[in-house]
Design an enzyme around this catalytic site. Structure first.
Site, PDB file in Angstrom:
ATOM      1  N   LYS A 202       0.861  -1.182   0.000  1.00 38.11           N
ATOM      2  CA  LYS A 202       0.000   0.000   0.000  1.00 38.11           C
ATOM      3  C   LYS A 202       0.895   1.229   0.000  1.00 38.11           C
ATOM      4  CE  LYS A 202      -3.491   2.422   2.643  1.00 38.11           C
ATOM      5  NZ  LYS A 202      -4.584   2.295   3.600  1.00 38.11           N
ATOM      6  N   LYS A 257      -2.345  -1.473  -3.808  1.00 36.55           N
ATOM      7  CA  LYS A 257      -3.158  -0.261  -3.730  1.00 36.55           C
ATOM      8  C   LYS A 257      -2.286   0.987  -3.764  1.00 36.55           C
ATOM      9  CE  LYS A 257      -6.041   1.776  -0.164  1.00 36.55           C
ATOM     10  NZ  LYS A 257      -6.502   1.609   1.180  1.00 36.55           N
TER      11      LYS A 257
HETATM   12  C1  PBG Z   1      -7.459   3.079   5.729  1.00 34.15           C
HETATM   13  C2  PBG Z   1      -7.726   3.059   4.278  1.00 34.15           C
HETATM   14  C3  PBG Z   1      -7.556   4.090   3.327  1.00 34.15           C
HETATM   15  C4  PBG Z   1      -8.085   3.600   2.141  1.00 34.15           C
HETATM   16  C5  PBG Z   1      -8.533   2.292   2.387  1.00 34.15           C
HETATM   17  N1  PBG Z   1      -8.275   1.975   3.707  1.00 34.15           N
HETATM   18  C6  PBG Z   1      -7.060   5.478   3.473  1.00 34.15           C
HETATM   19  C7  PBG Z   1      -5.659   5.727   3.779  1.00 34.15           C
HETATM   20  O1  PBG Z   1      -4.844   4.819   3.916  1.00 34.15           O
HETATM   21  O2  PBG Z   1      -5.337   6.906   3.972  1.00 34.15           O
HETATM   22  C8  PBG Z   1      -8.174   4.359   0.862  1.00 34.15           C
HETATM   23  C9  PBG Z   1      -9.106   3.794  -0.154  1.00 34.15           C
HETATM   24  C10 PBG Z   1      -9.516   4.724  -1.234  1.00 34.15           C
HETATM   25  O3  PBG Z   1      -8.946   5.811  -1.426  1.00 34.15           O
HETATM   26  O4  PBG Z   1     -10.445   4.357  -1.945  1.00 34.15           O
HETATM   27  N2  PBG Z   1      -6.173   2.882   6.130  1.00 34.15           N
END
Ligand code: PBG
Length: 332
Positions: A202, A257
């Site tokens: 991520k 992601k």
């Molecule tokens: C929580 C999380 C996030 C997203 C999914 N889980 C936000 C982040 O990490 O700041 C983002 C998903 C999206 O933008 O669709 N940690």
């Protein structure tokens, strides 16, 4: 020796739609799509400004939308909570509330007996007053995320949600060692069938903007960004290393992601690991298509389909997308 023109004419196989379908290397099916849903305690659902149509659903409406998703052949939803700002604190305490928003929603979904796999996000950011995924400790070098203290919180959160009926817990916090920690806690408590779907790679991305608007986790305070825990977009080898480690620690499915800017990571990982890989087409990517289509620059349907196909071609087996319901209709 490779065949050459004119014995090889690539256009021959593109002659008709029927023939193109017959020889297509990739396909998209409703079962490939995972629908993210935001749930609120409010009585009525609402669209969120700046999120291009991503909605917050009331407990009542979430059942209706899941019913629709099931009818279209979708097999999984991913739940996120929208917590009132005045109920957030620095430890994200409501994340461990057995009667909290997500446990209540899970019980409701279970009571409907939908043929749907329920996934829940494991991270503190919708619950913390500073919008961060972990617990912050003040040090001589200023505020820092306390990795190991956060693990305890994530373990407890996973247990609460598994107890409430989550089929899969999905750590999205990027703390080191969390998959092993959560797996151990689940095993100790007889949750040996609960999946861990790990956001293994991520990246610290600008494309999470609309999501943070929806869960009210903006602006970030204490630390101005998430770069000390989410990955540096410049690193591909490190992503593979994170993915292999999460697989070893007990993750069943791996998430990459954001999606489109990281197709190389998906492609590389799918050729090197055996676990299923899911791509997350995140909120900012979704919003880009919506906004461009609203301006008349691109066709929305074609853009979503082409994007979803790109994930499949790169090797993703699942796609988490806010357009899942529409895509499910378009691809059958
Ligand atoms: C929580 C999380 C996030 C997203 C999914 N889980 C936000 C982040 O990490 O700041 C983002 C998903 C999206 O933008 O669709 N940690």
């Amino acid at each position: 020796m490779l065949a050459q023109f004119p014995s090889k004419r690539h256009r021959r196989m593109r002659t008709t739609e029927n023939l193109r379908d017959l020889v297509a290397e990739t396909s998209l099916q409703p079962k490939d799509l995972i629908l993210p849903l935001f749930v609120t305690n409010d009585q009525s659902s609402s669209e969120v400004k700046g999120a291009c149509g991503i909605a917050r659903y009331s407990q009542h409406d979430i059942i209706k939308i899941i019913d629709k998703a099931v009818t279209r052949g979708i097999k999984s939803v991913m739940l996120f909570p929208v917590i009132d700002n005045d109920k957030k604190d620095i430890n994200g305490s409501l994340a461990f509330d057995e009667n909290g928003l997500i446990p209540q929603t899970l019980k409701k979904i279970k009571s409907e007996k939908f043929p749907i796999t329920t996934c829940v996000d494991i991270a503190l950011d919708p619950y913390t007053s500073n919008g961060h995924d972990g617990i912050i400790r003040d040090t001589d070098n200023g505020p820092q995320i306390d990795n190991d203290k956060t693990l305890e919180a994530l373990g407890q959160m996973s247990l609460v949600l598994a107890t409430a009926g989550a089929d899969a817990v999905c750590p999205s916090d990027m703390m080191d060692g969390r998959v092993a920690y959560i797996r151990h806690i689940l095993e100790q408590n007889w949750f040996d069938s609960t999946l861990i779907i790990s956001y293994a790679a991520k990246f610290a991305s600008c494309f999470y903007g609309p999501f943070r608007q929806v869960v009210g986790a903006q602006p970030l305070t204490a630390l101005k960004d998430k770069k000390t825990y989410q990955m540096d977009p410049r690193n591909g080898n490190e992503a593979l290393s994170e993915i292999l480690l999460d697989q070893q620690e007990g993750a069943d499915v791996i998430i990459v992601k954001p999606g489109l800017p990281y197709l190389d990571i998906i492609s590389n990982a799918s050729s090197k690991v055996n676990s299923p890989i899911w791509a997350y087409h995140v909120s900012g990517e979704y919003a880009m298509i919506k906004a461009a289509a609203a301006q008349g620059y691109i066709d929305e349907k074609d853009a979503f389909i082409e994007t979803a196909i790109a994930f499949k071609r790169a090797g993703a087996r699942g796609i988490i997308t806010y357009a899942a319901i529409e895509l499910a209709e378009w691809c059958v």
